[in-house]
Design an enzyme around this catalytic site. Structure first.
Site: not given
Length: 439
Positions: A15, A249, A278
């Site tokens: 980003y 999720d 993760k």
């Protein structure tokens, strides 16, 4: 050129622009909660390197597991082969998963595990003779990853609007607005209205919906929103009524981040499919998994296609599976739920007094996640100053100043993180472009 000069000139970071990139710091090593920079300074990693380093950096048990595995087998295709680390990991995941979710598909990233979950939902419906059910019902405020399908399931008005032309369209319900612990009559009435709206939406589009997907209780990288578990119970009822596949999720919220091992366990229900990632490897290697119920797996396997149609090159990588097995063993050896409860109390102590201050919209804490929502982020110079002054790595984004520290952070570390958050939240608002666009 120095490494930092080369980086600034040629390497794209997440980003970020190459025209005027934000500053980066060169990390030389890491241990526990600390990152050691090339110039010798240390920073506490207050965001767990995007929420994955649960046990701390370079944990000896995980590093040793990777080393041992590297001496035997670094990688082999999973088509036509299997190996001990993958079998052990599947068994471990099945033992700790919600009841019935014992069919395991390995993926190489969280985004891919979400794509796998959606393909499972669609193949499930096709195997049932419902080819018209090719869309998912998702929630505004959600975030599921940066690959095409995962982007399409994330908030349609969020960071992915540039790519609408390439993404399939799905259905979106409004973002849940009632806090996890809001038991007030007003909050419960608003929750009833939101649940009723979700049910009406599902009724209206039942013939097109394959499944419903959400981040349970904790909408992370788009909204930093903690919402009431009764919303999940309603999702379960709606999915049962229409034979939708319910997908949770748990990539960001799972493995004790919000308190219990799974965020959705507050609701006392189980999904049909669940994604994990993760902290699965303790942040040491990239790996994710999609867990499915026996019912979903049997329907797909008995359909006209028979096979489940997905297969990443690096799925079930032996090194990553070895890291995950070591990570799950560490979760079993300590009382992480107790540790997270302590971290939550400290975050409340540091952040609650910020409520009502100029530029602060609100403060919220759930487990080892503390958020200060602001009208506008401080200027980049103030962000850099606070990081350097406190020796705490923070990465605010959008309108959020937050911390999600490693779950092994001791009281002194959490106090230090809290002080840095309070300092940054007390800075005046900067220009519109002062912070990162997104996580």
């Amino acid at each position: 050129m120095t490494p930092l000069e080369y980086d600034r000139a040629y390497i794209w970071h997440p980003y970020a622009s190459l025209k005027n990139p934000p500053p980066v710091r060169q990390v030389a090593s890491a241990s526990g909660v600390n990152l050691t920079l090339a110039d010798g300074r240390q920073l506490v990693d207050a965001v767990s390197s995007w929420w994955c380093v649960a046990h701390g950096h370079n944990h000896p048990a995980i590093v040793e597991a990777i080393r041992r595995q590297s001496e035997k087998l670094c990688h082999v295709m999973f088509g036509g082969f299997t190996h001990a680390p993958a079998v052990e990991l599947a068994e471990r995941l099945a033992r700790i998963a919600p009841p019935g979710l014992n069919r395991v598909f390995f993926a190489d990233s969280g985004s891919i595990s979400v794509e796998v979950a959606v393909k499972m939902a669609i193949q499930y419906q096709q195997a049932q003779g419902r080819p018209g059910r090719g869309k998912m019902l998702s929630l505004k405020g959600g975030y599921h990853g940066d690959t095409a399908c995962a982007m399409a399931l994330s908030d349609p008005d969020g960071m992915h609007t540039l790519f609408r032309g390439m993404m399939p369209s799905h259905f979106f319900a409004e973002k849940p607005s009632v806090a996890v612990d809001d038991g007030t009559p007003e909050g419960q009435a608003r929750l009833d209205a939101e649940i009723a709206a979700l049910a009406r939406f599902a009724d209206a589009h039942a013939g097109e919906i394959a499944g419903l997907i959400c981040e349970p209780v904790f909408q992370a990288a788009n909204a930093m929103n903690f919402y009431h578990p009764r919303y999940l119970q309603a999702m379960r009822r709606i999915c049962d009524e229409h034979d939708f596949v319910l997908v949770f999720d748990e990539i960001a919220a799972g493995f004790f981040r919000t308190g219990p091992r799974w965020a959705h366990s507050r609701a006392g229900i189980a999904p049909d499919v669940m994604t994990v990632g993760k902290a699965l490897t303790g942040g040491h290697m990239t790996l994710a998994a999609t867990l499915a119920s026996e019912r979903v797996a049997d329907v797909i396997s008995n359909g006209s296609v028979g096979a489940f149609m997905h297969g990443p090159t690096y799925m079930a990588n032996p090194l990553a599976c070895a890291a995950a097995n070591a990570s799950l063993a560490l979760f079993d050896q300590a009382d992480y739920e107790k540790d997270v409860a302590r971290i939550a109390l400290q975050l409340h102590f540091a952040l609650d007094p910020l409520a009502g201050r100029p530029n602060v919209r609100g403060v919220r804490v759930l487990g080892a996640a503390g958020v200060v929502e602001v009208e506008r982020l401080p200027a980049r110079a103030d962000i850099e100053r606070v990081i350097d002054a406190h020796g705490v790595w923070l990465r605010p984004f959008a309108n959020f100043i937050y911390a999600m520290p490693p779950l092994v952070s001791d009281a002194a570390t959490v106090a230090r993180i809290g002080a840095a958050l309070a300092d940054l939240a007390s800075c005046p608002p900067g220009p519109e472009t002062s912070g990162d666009f997104h996580e």
